[in-house]
Scaffold this active site. Sequence first.
Site, PDB file in Angstrom:
ATOM      1  N   GLY A 195       0.862  -1.237   0.155  1.00  0.00           N
ATOM      2  CA  GLY A 195      -0.052  -0.154   0.188  1.00  0.00           C
ATOM      3  C   GLY A 195       0.926   1.323   0.085  1.00  0.00           C
ATOM      4  N   ASN A 216      -4.027  -6.938  -4.006  1.00  0.00           N
ATOM      5  CA  ASN A 216      -4.868  -6.482  -3.056  1.00  0.00           C
ATOM      6  C   ASN A 216      -4.288  -7.363  -1.721  1.00  0.00           C
ATOM      7  OD1 ASN A 216      -7.078  -6.609  -1.190  1.00  0.00           O
ATOM      8  ND2 ASN A 216      -8.647  -6.624  -2.728  1.00  0.00           N
ATOM      9  N   ASN A 252       2.503  -1.746   5.669  1.00  0.00           N
ATOM     10  CA  ASN A 252       1.968  -0.541   5.602  1.00  0.00           C
ATOM     11  C   ASN A 252       0.153  -0.523   5.324  1.00  0.00           C
ATOM     12  OD1 ASN A 252       1.798   2.918   5.266  1.00  0.00           O
ATOM     13  ND2 ASN A 252       0.892   2.209   3.245  1.00  0.00           N
ATOM     14  N   TYR A 258     -11.429  -1.858  14.820  1.00  0.00           N
ATOM     15  CA  TYR A 258     -10.228  -1.239  14.146  1.00  0.00           C
ATOM     16  C   TYR A 258      -8.996  -1.410  15.282  1.00  0.00           C
ATOM     17  CZ  TYR A 258      -6.646   2.111  12.891  1.00  0.00           C
ATOM     18  OH  TYR A 258      -5.311   2.792  12.427  1.00  0.00           O
ATOM     19  N   ALA A 298      -9.224  -3.454  18.051  1.00  0.00           N
ATOM     20  CA  ALA A 298      -9.146  -4.810  18.143  1.00  0.00           C
ATOM     21  C   ALA A 298      -8.004  -5.304  17.023  1.00  0.00           C
ATOM     22  CB  ALA A 298     -10.272  -5.555  18.232  1.00  0.00           C
ATOM     23  N   LYS A 314      -5.690  -3.912  15.278  1.00  0.00           N
ATOM     24  CA  LYS A 314      -4.427  -3.577  15.406  1.00  0.00           C
ATOM     25  C   LYS A 314      -3.869  -4.004  16.880  1.00  0.00           C
ATOM     26  CE  LYS A 314      -3.561  -0.855  12.091  1.00  0.00           C
ATOM     27  NZ  LYS A 314      -2.662  -1.216  10.854  1.00  0.00           N
ATOM     28  N   ILE A 333      -1.806  11.595  12.417  1.00  0.00           N
ATOM     29  CA  ILE A 333      -1.064  11.902  11.454  1.00  0.00           C
ATOM     30  C   ILE A 333      -1.796  12.712  10.191  1.00  0.00           C
ATOM     31  CG2 ILE A 333       0.886  11.237   9.726  1.00  0.00           C
ATOM     32  CD1 ILE A 333       1.269  10.711  12.707  1.00  0.00           C
TER      33      ILE A 333
END
Length: 244
Positions: free
Chosen positions: A7, A57, A84, A151, A153, A155, A184
């Site tokens: 990515g 993908n 990434n 999200y 969870a 990570k 960011i």
Amino acid sequence: MRAVITGGTSGIGLSVALTLGKEGYDIIITGIDKENADNALSELKENNINAEFIYANSMEEDDVNQAFDQIAKQYDSIDVLVNNVGGLGGRQKFDGMETSFMRRVMALNFDSAFFASRAAIPLLKKGTNPSIINYSTIAVTSGGGPGAGIYAAGKAAIEGLTRALAKELAEFGIRVNAVSPGTIDTAFHSATSRDVMETWKSGIVMKRFGDPSEVATVVEFLTSTKASFLTGEIIQVNGGQAFI
């Protein structure tokens, strides 16, 4: 030296590609957006960086395996893998969360890193100072904002994967670490109005958002020999946001 960045066609991924490229790495970026890829390659080549794009993908096992099969046919080894790919994937609260949504967010954030890491290991074993860099998030410690629990969870699973890979791959000299960005200033937050985003600065010690380059320089450090005794670490890059 050779680095694969999943990515890596925009945002933090492209900033990492530029930073590593300027340090002498040949860059291979993967992704699904051909227009972004063309723009990324142009920018990389304008900076005299050898770079190529492979369509993949990252949520699809076959795509990832085919991409690394292609890399293996071209090169004997790689030295760095930067996982990434990832993202919020939308917002749904747990009490009404669709199973399909949960699986999509987990695939975007966890499966993508697992598939790429597994496929890259044989090439990394033959690399020089080989390293895998994963991405966590400040949401792991905060539990995420409204509707972003899955999200967080996903990570959190990445942090576990980082430490597990670090233990398993140490015998091959492969180090595995993660960066955990705070807020960011990238298109990741494009679904949030700028006015709302500005209110978030009150929760950051440094009272500003991070720049993608400030994540990229930490990634570059982790891949370098300066970090030769670091593995299994999760490095916070958040301007002090984590401890307010």
